[in-house]
Write a protein that holds these residues in place. Structure first.
Motif, PDB file in Angstrom:
ATOM      1  N   VAL B 298       0.840  -1.199   0.000  1.00 26.35           N
ATOM      2  CA  VAL B 298       0.000   0.000   0.000  1.00 26.35           C
ATOM      3  C   VAL B 298       0.876   1.250   0.000  1.00 26.35           C
ATOM      4  CG1 VAL B 298      -1.769   1.268   1.255  1.00 26.35           C
ATOM      5  CG2 VAL B 298      -1.908  -1.209   1.104  1.00 26.35           C
ATOM      6  N   GLY B 299       2.007   1.201   0.725  1.00 20.65           N
ATOM      7  CA  GLY B 299       2.909   2.356   0.780  1.00 20.65           C
ATOM      8  C   GLY B 299       3.396   2.758  -0.599  1.00 20.65           C
ATOM      9  N   LEU B 300       3.894   1.790  -1.367  1.00 20.89           N
ATOM     10  CA  LEU B 300       4.391   2.108  -2.703  1.00 20.89           C
ATOM     11  C   LEU B 300       3.266   2.595  -3.611  1.00 20.89           C
ATOM     12  CD1 LEU B 300       6.923  -0.786  -3.488  1.00 20.89           C
ATOM     13  CD2 LEU B 300       7.426   1.630  -3.146  1.00 20.89           C
ATOM     14  N   MET B 301       2.095   1.979  -3.480  1.00 18.42           N
ATOM     15  CA  MET B 301       0.976   2.384  -4.340  1.00 18.42           C
ATOM     16  C   MET B 301       0.519   3.800  -4.018  1.00 18.42           C
ATOM     17  SD  MET B 301       0.696   0.057  -6.457  1.00 18.42           S
ATOM     18  CE  MET B 301      -0.564   0.911  -7.374  1.00 18.42           C
ATOM     19  N   VAL B 302       0.548   4.161  -2.733  1.00 17.92           N
ATOM     20  CA  VAL B 302       0.148   5.537  -2.374  1.00 17.92           C
ATOM     21  C   VAL B 302       1.183   6.519  -2.907  1.00 17.92           C
ATOM     22  CG1 VAL B 302      -0.060   7.116  -0.420  1.00 17.92           C
ATOM     23  CG2 VAL B 302      -1.296   4.953  -0.407  1.00 17.92           C
ATOM     24  N   ALA B 303       2.469   6.142  -2.787  1.00 20.63           N
ATOM     25  CA  ALA B 303       3.511   7.022  -3.329  1.00 20.63           C
ATOM     26  C   ALA B 303       3.303   7.194  -4.828  1.00 20.63           C
ATOM     27  CB  ALA B 303       4.884   6.441  -3.034  1.00 20.63           C
ATOM     28  N   ALA B 304       2.983   6.103  -5.527  1.00 20.89           N
ATOM     29  CA  ALA B 304       2.757   6.181  -6.968  1.00 20.89           C
ATOM     30  C   ALA B 304       1.549   7.064  -7.269  1.00 20.89           C
ATOM     31  CB  ALA B 304       2.545   4.783  -7.544  1.00 20.89           C
ATOM     32  N   ALA B 305       0.486   6.931  -6.457  1.00 22.48           N
ATOM     33  CA  ALA B 305      -0.718   7.735  -6.683  1.00 22.48           C
ATOM     34  C   ALA B 305      -0.419   9.215  -6.500  1.00 22.48           C
ATOM     35  CB  ALA B 305      -1.826   7.293  -5.727  1.00 22.48           C
ATOM     36  N   MET B 306       0.388   9.516  -5.474  1.00 27.32           N
ATOM     37  CA  MET B 306       0.722  10.925  -5.244  1.00 27.32           C
ATOM     38  C   MET B 306       1.531  11.466  -6.423  1.00 27.32           C
ATOM     39  SD  MET B 306       1.690  10.900  -1.245  1.00 27.32           S
ATOM     40  CE  MET B 306       0.443  11.254  -0.028  1.00 27.32           C
ATOM     41  N   TRP B 307       2.429  10.641  -6.908  1.00 29.15           N
ATOM     42  CA  TRP B 307       3.287  11.085  -8.003  1.00 29.15           C
ATOM     43  C   TRP B 307       2.457  11.304  -9.261  1.00 29.15           C
ATOM     44  CZ3 TRP B 307       5.751   8.190 -12.266  1.00 29.15           C
ATOM     45  CH2 TRP B 307       6.781   8.927 -12.875  1.00 29.15           C
ATOM     46  N   ILE B 308       1.583  10.334  -9.546  1.00 31.01           N
ATOM     47  CA  ILE B 308       0.790  10.413 -10.774  1.00 31.01           C
ATOM     48  C   ILE B 308      -0.161  11.606 -10.735  1.00 31.01           C
ATOM     49  CG2 ILE B 308      -1.232   9.332 -11.794  1.00 31.01           C
ATOM     50  CD1 ILE B 308       0.174   6.814 -12.005  1.00 31.01           C
ATOM     51  N   THR B 309      -0.817  11.821  -9.592  1.00 33.26           N
ATOM     52  CA  THR B 309      -1.786  12.909  -9.558  1.00 33.26           C
ATOM     53  C   THR B 309      -1.096  14.263  -9.487  1.00 33.26           C
ATOM     54  OG1 THR B 309      -1.979  12.438  -7.212  1.00 33.26           O
ATOM     55  CG2 THR B 309      -3.752  11.676  -8.612  1.00 33.26           C
ATOM     56  N   ALA B 310       0.172  14.278  -9.074  1.00 29.62           N
ATOM     57  CA  ALA B 310       0.887  15.559  -9.028  1.00 29.62           C
ATOM     58  C   ALA B 310       1.343  15.974 -10.417  1.00 29.62           C
ATOM     59  CB  ALA B 310       2.091  15.455  -8.094  1.00 29.62           C
ATOM     60  N   LYS B 311       1.421  15.026 -11.345  1.00 25.18           N
ATOM     61  CA  LYS B 311       1.858  15.343 -12.705  1.00 25.18           C
ATOM     62  C   LYS B 311       0.769  16.131 -13.426  1.00 25.18           C
ATOM     63  CE  LYS B 311       5.827  13.404 -13.377  1.00 25.18           C
ATOM     64  NZ  LYS B 311       6.941  14.125 -13.944  1.00 25.18           N
ATOM     65  N   LYS B 312       1.134  17.304 -13.925  1.00 24.66           N
ATOM     66  CA  LYS B 312       0.141  18.098 -14.647  1.00 24.66           C
ATOM     67  C   LYS B 312       0.495  18.083 -16.135  1.00 24.66           C
ATOM     68  CE  LYS B 312      -1.739  19.527 -10.820  1.00 24.66           C
ATOM     69  NZ  LYS B 312      -2.491  18.394 -10.296  1.00 24.66           N
ATOM     70  N   PRO B 313      -0.458  17.745 -16.983  1.00 31.71           N
ATOM     71  CA  PRO B 313      -0.168  17.806 -18.417  1.00 31.71           C
ATOM     72  C   PRO B 313       0.070  19.252 -18.837  1.00 31.71           C
ATOM     73  CG  PRO B 313      -2.467  17.265 -18.031  1.00 31.71           C
ATOM     74  CD  PRO B 313      -1.815  17.301 -16.699  1.00 31.71           C
ATOM     75  N   LYS B 314       1.006  19.446 -19.769  1.00 30.45           N
ATOM     76  CA  LYS B 314       1.382  20.823 -20.104  1.00 30.45           C
ATOM     77  C   LYS B 314       0.318  21.533 -20.925  1.00 30.45           C
ATOM     78  CE  LYS B 314       6.334  20.384 -19.727  1.00 30.45           C
ATOM     79  NZ  LYS B 314       7.220  19.378 -20.280  1.00 30.45           N
ATOM     80  N   LYS B 315      -0.214  20.822 -21.918  1.00 33.46           N
ATOM     81  CA  LYS B 315      -1.096  21.520 -22.859  1.00 33.46           C
ATOM     82  C   LYS B 315      -2.539  21.540 -22.386  1.00 33.46           C
ATOM     83  CE  LYS B 315       1.523  20.742 -27.080  1.00 33.46           C
ATOM     84  NZ  LYS B 315       1.616  19.829 -28.216  1.00 33.46           N
ATOM     85  N   LEU B 316      -2.988  20.400 -21.898  1.00 32.83           N
ATOM     86  CA  LEU B 316      -4.416  20.296 -21.613  1.00 32.83           C
ATOM     87  C   LEU B 316      -4.785  21.002 -20.322  1.00 32.83           C
ATOM     88  CD1 LEU B 316      -4.734  16.736 -22.819  1.00 32.83           C
ATOM     89  CD2 LEU B 316      -6.525  18.390 -23.246  1.00 32.83           C
ATOM     90  N   LYS B 317      -5.893  21.673 -20.394  1.00 31.67           N
ATOM     91  CA  LYS B 317      -6.403  22.335 -19.197  1.00 31.67           C
ATOM     92  C   LYS B 317      -7.444  21.443 -18.545  1.00 31.67           C
ATOM     93  CE  LYS B 317      -4.284  26.295 -19.111  1.00 31.67           C
ATOM     94  NZ  LYS B 317      -4.212  27.122 -20.313  1.00 31.67           N
ATOM     95  N   LYS B 318      -7.667  21.722 -17.305  1.00 27.30           N
ATOM     96  CA  LYS B 318      -8.750  21.017 -16.631  1.00 27.30           C
ATOM     97  C   LYS B 318     -10.084  21.462 -17.203  1.00 27.30           C
ATOM     98  CE  LYS B 318      -6.812  19.927 -12.147  1.00 27.30           C
ATOM     99  NZ  LYS B 318      -6.958  20.054 -10.701  1.00 27.30           N
ATOM    100  N   LEU B 319     -11.015  20.586 -17.171  1.00 24.45           N
ATOM    101  CA  LEU B 319     -12.333  20.892 -17.723  1.00 24.45           C
ATOM    102  C   LEU B 319     -13.369  20.837 -16.610  1.00 24.45           C
ATOM    103  CD1 LEU B 319     -12.414  18.598 -20.854  1.00 24.45           C
ATOM    104  CD2 LEU B 319     -11.936  21.030 -20.810  1.00 24.45           C
ATOM    105  N   LYS B 320     -14.477  21.484 -16.938  1.00 22.48           N
ATOM    106  CA  LYS B 320     -15.629  21.303 -16.055  1.00 22.48           C
ATOM    107  C   LYS B 320     -16.605  20.401 -16.770  1.00 22.48           C
ATOM    108  CE  LYS B 320     -15.515  25.589 -13.506  1.00 22.48           C
ATOM    109  NZ  LYS B 320     -16.286  26.780 -13.141  1.00 22.48           N
ATOM    110  N   ASN B 321     -17.245  19.604 -16.046  1.00 25.87           N
ATOM    111  CA  ASN B 321     -18.136  18.636 -16.661  1.00 25.87           C
ATOM    112  C   ASN B 321     -19.336  18.487 -15.749  1.00 25.87           C
ATOM    113  OD1 ASN B 321     -19.142  16.568 -18.152  1.00 25.87           O
ATOM    114  ND2 ASN B 321     -17.196  15.505 -18.299  1.00 25.87           N
ATOM    115  N   SER B 322     -20.489  18.818 -16.303  1.00 26.73           N
ATOM    116  CA  SER B 322     -21.620  18.746 -15.392  1.00 26.73           C
ATOM    117  C   SER B 322     -22.363  17.434 -15.562  1.00 26.73           C
ATOM    118  CB  SER B 322     -22.564  19.911 -15.619  1.00 26.73           C
ATOM    119  OG  SER B 322     -22.861  19.989 -16.988  1.00 26.73           O
TER     120      SER B 322
END
Lengths: 554, 322
Positions: B298-322
């Motif tokens: 679980v420790g490694l997976m949480v570290a991986a999750a933090m790393w992955i979610t911290a990565k921001k794509p350069k071009k794409l912006k966040k969207l709103k979706n209703s």
């Protein structure tokens, strides 16, 4: 594809599919599905991906495993057991471990994946609970999740029982005891499950039955529940942490294609990588060291896999004296029945009922798509921590002989410690957690009311020193201000002096009391109020303490 | 008389240790040892073969223990608790302080003293295994490069071995009892491992754990680890034979010498066996596995999750979706 926003790479395949299935709208709509970004939202995915790996490695294992209790004499390449009589199930599990290429690795990945599957479900469940993500409209998914965990426990029990080694046989012996302890029908259930007497049943049916349940029935049900869980999640959209641009009406985040798809795909590979690492470098369930099952043998430190540890702990703590009754010639084994049903019944039954209890007490039937910060729901967080403590202590008690051995403490000492701790610990955890939550809320109120300490000391003209406070950053303020005010208590009587239906009767009184208990120490957090924060919070507590809760609503 | 079978018995009495050491280097020493061992096996086998419940003293000693030395060692190290005549002592309320040693046998003395359990330091629920006191310390380092140092160490070791032998002999002649097993009896390569595993799981694993990692017992007692290499085959045999502390006695009709040898073979082979599946995680079963699953998995997976979610794509912006 006329839609200008559709990603180019999808357009081609979508056209192809649309020409045949007419599904463009569905795909177009769904590839742009937005997913919010927070590390804790990935915990459930670990479970999903572990489950996929479980299916893959499990299929591999079925190719060599013989679910049979036929007695054979081992003659494989593990010399220490050569010439030993054992069941075919055990012998084929040894064969997988030592003579099938990659077999041991697959076995170990399968077992580690099971450990991770259950661990991530629990971690995911805790995240959902503490952030209030189970609230309307997501109660059904909450229930499905708990049921998947319970099914996972059974699946794991039946799975690690299949190799028929000494440790798993010990587990089955306890399973037998638990089945038999059920009043009236216990013996029938035991005979029905085992197909006769322990260990093998009359025709050696036990292992084949467990096998069918393990590889077919429960995985099928779990697969169905996973599908339902995912579809409901997709339909309801993910909850989100309070942040800028996020509202109850709209999810703010990255679209499924290409960003979230890449992330989640990578996360699958991470899961696979971690499990492969564990499978390659950490030995799990070394059945060849346990030896074949023999009803006359037992090892010290016989524990089940972690997710059954809480049951093991309950069984170890239960006093045997005076808890086995004979009524009208029937033995009622409360010493087995209580530990097998009551503690997990409290934890899981409580977890299943909680969303509805909370709704009933608070009267809050609104839709919630934005998560609570745990500190902003002190009673929920404290109850959660009490449950975690209760579960955790029972879990530790399941390993009491290992603890006693490794930490050189008295074995009976640990038993007596846990017997008291499982009652005292949750109460202490409740009080401490609630105080911490309220303390954090006060801090938030101070930041909202006065800003953050800038670290700049200013000298006033009269010589006094003070620290300058600056307004918090915007995203920080959004987080802090996400706390909802406590809902005002419903008036006991309406305008005409008629008692409100929800407040009537003993249940109505109970409900009002519970609501008061949940909200009386609420700390209001407001941006520009004067005198808000600590002082005000205390004032409210006193006011409510004297019996009136009306000014809570502000 | 009880006699142990170590190879330098014959020349012990009255001969200085220096000469023993010198003799051990003679060209004929090896043959002499083999002969002596064979003689001893024959003698001990004769002692074991009668159908007695306890392995009685094999009185075929061809070299006697130095009883005077044994007595002196006993008086110095043991008599304060066990009494001047090894009769055991009791406190003022009649509660035993130390048991009588009459009839415990040489095997028991050899086990207790060579594992450092006796002489005991602090009376407690159970005497722990520890480094023996210098006069009985047979595990001292002897592989020094300087010849004088090595010689001194070897001399000290030989003296310690002789001391244990003399003490065992002294206790044995007070009241008989099981004797020290021969090197052949405890030879792990000659045991039936499969049988040993079965016997171990039925008789021993319930306290010592399936790989001999030890375990907790009631009343502050515990079953010690058998998986460390300092637990010698002789000590395993003696423990089964004499049942020290909380351990039951497995006499020669419960577990025949062949069975005991099988158990020893199983234990030695198990502890020398590498872990097929990677790190053994202490070989204690699911408790350590669960710990690793949570901390590492679980420790490694949480570290991986933090790393992955911290990565921001350069071009794409966040969207709103209703």
């Amino acid at each position: 594809m006329s839609d200008a926003t559709a990603p180019k790479a999808v357009a081609g395949p979508l056209n192809f599919l649309d020409d045949r299935l007419g599904s463009t709208n569905f795909f177009q709509r769904n590839v742009k599905k937005v997913f919010p970004d927070h590390w804790s939202f990935m915990l459930g995915e670990i479970a999903l991906y572990s489950f996929v790996i479980l299916l893959l490695t499990g299929t591999f294992l079925t190719l060599w495993f013989h679910p049979s209790m036929e007695e054979v004499v081992y003659n494989g390449s593990y010399t220490k057991l050569k010439g030993v009589q054992m069941s075919e199930a055990y012998s084929s599990a040894l064969h997988i471990s030592f003579d099938v290429r990659g077999g041991l690795l697959m076995r170990q990945i399968h077992h580690w994946a099971a450990v991770l599957f259950m661990a991530s479900i629990l971690a995911h469940m805790l995240r959902v609970f503490f952030t209030g993500a189970y609230r309307k409209p997501r109660e059904l998914n909450w229930l499905i999740g708990i049921n998947m965990f319970i099914l996972g426990m059974l699946e794991g029990l039946f799975g690690y029982s299949l190799p028929d080694d000494l440790l798993s046989g010990t587990g089955l012996r306890i399973t037998q005891g638990v089945a038999e302890s059920i009043p009236l029908v216990g013996t029938y259930i035991y005979m029905f499950l085992f197909g006769g007497e322990f260990p093998a049943g009359q025709y050696g049916d036990l292992i084949p039955r467990l096998y069918a349940i393990h590889i077919l029935l429960i995985p099928g049900v779990i697969l169905g529940l996973v599908t339902a869980h995912m579809m409901i999640m997709w339909h309801q959209k993910h909850t989100a942490m309070p942040s800028k641009n996020q509202s109850n009406e709209q999810v703010y985040g990255y679209p499924f294609y290409p960003v979230f798809m890449a992330k989640t795909g990578a996360y699958f590979l991470f899961t696979f990588g971690v499990l492969a690492l564990l499978g390659a470098f950490a030995q799990i369930n070394p059945i060849w060291l346990f030896g074949p099952y023999d009803p006359g043998a037992i090892s010290s430190g016989s524990q089940p896999d972690w997710y059954m540890g809480v049951l093991e702990g309950a069984l170890r703590l239960m006093p045997g004296q005076g808890t086995e009754w004979v009524i009208w010639g029937h033995t009622i084994s409360l010493n087995v029945l209580i530990p097998a049903t009551v503690p997990l019944g409290i934890v899981f039954g409580g977890a299943m009922a909680w969303p509805f209890i909370e709704q009933w007490v608070t009267g809050d039937k609104r839709r919630h798509d934005i998560n609570d910060r745990p500190r902003n729901a002190p009673v929920r967080t404290a109850i959660g921590m009490a449950a975690v403590t209760f579960y955790g202590l029972l879990w530790l008690a399941g390993a009491n002989d290992v603890l006693a051995d490794k930490f050189h403490v008295s074995l009976f000492g640990t038993t007596w410690f846990f017997r008291f701790a499982i009652f005292i610990g949750p109460v202490v955890a409740y009080i401490v957690t609630k105080r911490i939550c309220l303390g954090l809320q006060r801090k938030d109120a101070a930041v909202a009311g006065h800003g953050v300490e800038a670290g700049i000391i200013v000298m006033a003209p009269d010589g006094g020193f003070s620290e300058r406070h600056e307004p918090a950053r915007e995203d920080e303020m959004i987080k802090i201000l996400s706390k909802e005010k406590a809902r005002a208590e419903a008036p006991a009587v309406d305008a005409n002096g008629i008692p409100a239906p929800s407040q009537k009767g003993p249940m109505g009184h109970l409900r009002s009391r519970l609501q008061r208990a949940m909200t009386f120490d609420d700390i209001p957090i407001e941006e520009h109020g004067e005198g808000h924060g600590e002082g005000h919070g205390h004032g409210d507590e006193k006011a409510v303490g004297s019996g009136s809760g009306k000014q809570l609503g502000h | 008389m009880i006699r142990p079978t170590s190879n330098d018995d014959k020349t012990r009495t009255g001969i200085s240790v220096k000469r023993i050491t010198a003799w051990r280097r003679r060209p004929w020493a090896g043959y002499a040892v083999v002969l002596a061992a064979l003689a001893a096996i024959a003698g001990l086998y004769a002692g074991f073969s009668p159908k007695t419940d306890r392995a009685e003293a094999a009185g075929t000693a061809d070299a006697q223990a130095d009883l005077a030395n044994g007595r002196q060692l006993f008086n110095q190290n043991c008599a304060s608790c066990h009494g001047l005549n090894a009769e055991g002592t009791k406190d003022a309320k009649g509660k035993p302080i130390a048991p009588s040693l009459l009839g415990v046998g040489a095997a028991s003395v050899d086990f207790q003293v060579s594992t450092g359990r006796m002489p005991a330091m602090n009376p407690g629920a159970q005497m722990p295994r520890k480094r023996p006191i210098p006069v009985f310390d047979t595990e001292i380092k002897t592989d020094y490069s300087e010849p004088e140092k090595r010689e001194a160490a070897e001399k000290q070791k030989a003296q310690a071995e002789k001391n244990i032998h003399d003490l065992s002999g002294y206790i044995a002649q007070l009241g008989g009892g099981p004797s020290i097993p021969t090197a052949d009896q405890v030879d792990p390569t000659k045991g039936d491992v499969a049988l040993g595993g079965k016997l171990f799981r039925t008789n021993c694993a319930q306290c010592h754990n399936f790989t001999g990692q030890g375990g907790a017992l009631t009343g502050g007692k515990y079953a010690p680890e058998l998986s460390k290499s300092d637990v010698t085959p002789t000590q395993m045999y003696e423990a089964m034979l004499t049942g020290p502390q909380a351990m039951p006695v497995f006499n020669d009709s419960t577990l025949t010498p062949k069975d005991k040898q099988a158990v020893i073979a199983y234990l030695v082979q198990t502890r020398e066996e590498p872990n097929a599946g990677g790190n053994g995680l202490g070989r204690i079963g699911p408790v350590s596995e669960g710990l690793v699953g949570w901390l590492v998995g679980v420790g490694l997976m949480v570290a991986a999750a933090m790393w992955i979610t911290a990565k921001k794509p350069k071009k794409l912006k966040k969207l709103k979706n209703s």
